[in-house]
Scaffold this motif. Structure first.
Motif, mmCIF file in Angstrom:
data_model
loop_
_atom_site.group_PDB
_atom_site.id
_atom_site.type_symbol
_atom_site.label_atom_id
_atom_site.label_comp_id
_atom_site.label_asym_id
_atom_site.label_seq_id
_atom_site.Cartn_x
_atom_site.Cartn_y
_atom_site.Cartn_z
ATOM 1 N N HIS A 82 -69.660 -48.127 -37.421
ATOM 2 C CA HIS A 82 -69.620 -47.476 -38.730
ATOM 3 C C HIS A 82 -70.763 -46.474 -38.837
ATOM 4 C CE1 HIS A 82 -72.222 -51.000 -39.424
ATOM 5 N NE2 HIS A 82 -72.879 -50.192 -40.230
ATOM 6 N N GLU A 83 -70.635 -45.614 -39.820
ATOM 7 C CA GLU A 83 -71.605 -44.547 -40.026
ATOM 8 C C GLU A 83 -72.269 -44.723 -41.385
ATOM 9 O OE1 GLU A 83 -69.928 -40.682 -39.643
ATOM 10 O OE2 GLU A 83 -71.784 -39.655 -40.170
ATOM 11 N N ILE A 88 -74.852 -43.611 -36.546
ATOM 12 C CA ILE A 88 -73.758 -44.461 -36.081
ATOM 13 C C ILE A 88 -74.334 -45.806 -35.638
ATOM 14 C CG2 ILE A 88 -71.904 -44.691 -34.391
ATOM 15 C CD1 ILE A 88 -71.225 -42.227 -35.745
#
Length: 103
Positions: A82-83, A88
């Protein structure tokens, strides 16, 4: 937390390398507003001493289970990326861990 970019699940036979202490994190979904969380380190079974290892997070009732170094387990792991704010991150979540035996 940002949006999940990618995730997949896979099942592995592993040996437990170590398990951390249980802590509690705030959760709107958990009863009482607290969710158990614990880290477990797993190494793929049958590999050399340099085989694949995974640092995983266990949540809820699973986090409260105690596994010991050397336990042989089957683990269903969810890998997700996920960011957050342009950075990241990768997480490995243990969805289920079942003890097979101890050597």
């Amino acid at each position: 937390m940002g949006a999940v970019i990618f995730y997949f699940m896979q099942t592995y036979i592993c040996r437990v390398v170590s398990q951390g202490d249980v802590s509690y994190v705030a959760s709107q979904k958990a009863e009482g507003g607290q969710l158990a969380k614990c880290l477990i380190r797993l190494k793929e079974f049958g590999g050399s001493k340099f085989g694949n290892e995974y640092a995983c997070t266990m949540f809820g009732n699973l986090a409260q289970c105690k596994f010991y170094e050397g336990d042989l387990v089957v683990a269903s792991l969810r890998f997700q990326v996920h960011e957050v704010n342009g950075a990241i991150y990768q997480e490995v979540i243990a969805n289920d861990v079942v003890k097979l035996s101890k050597v």
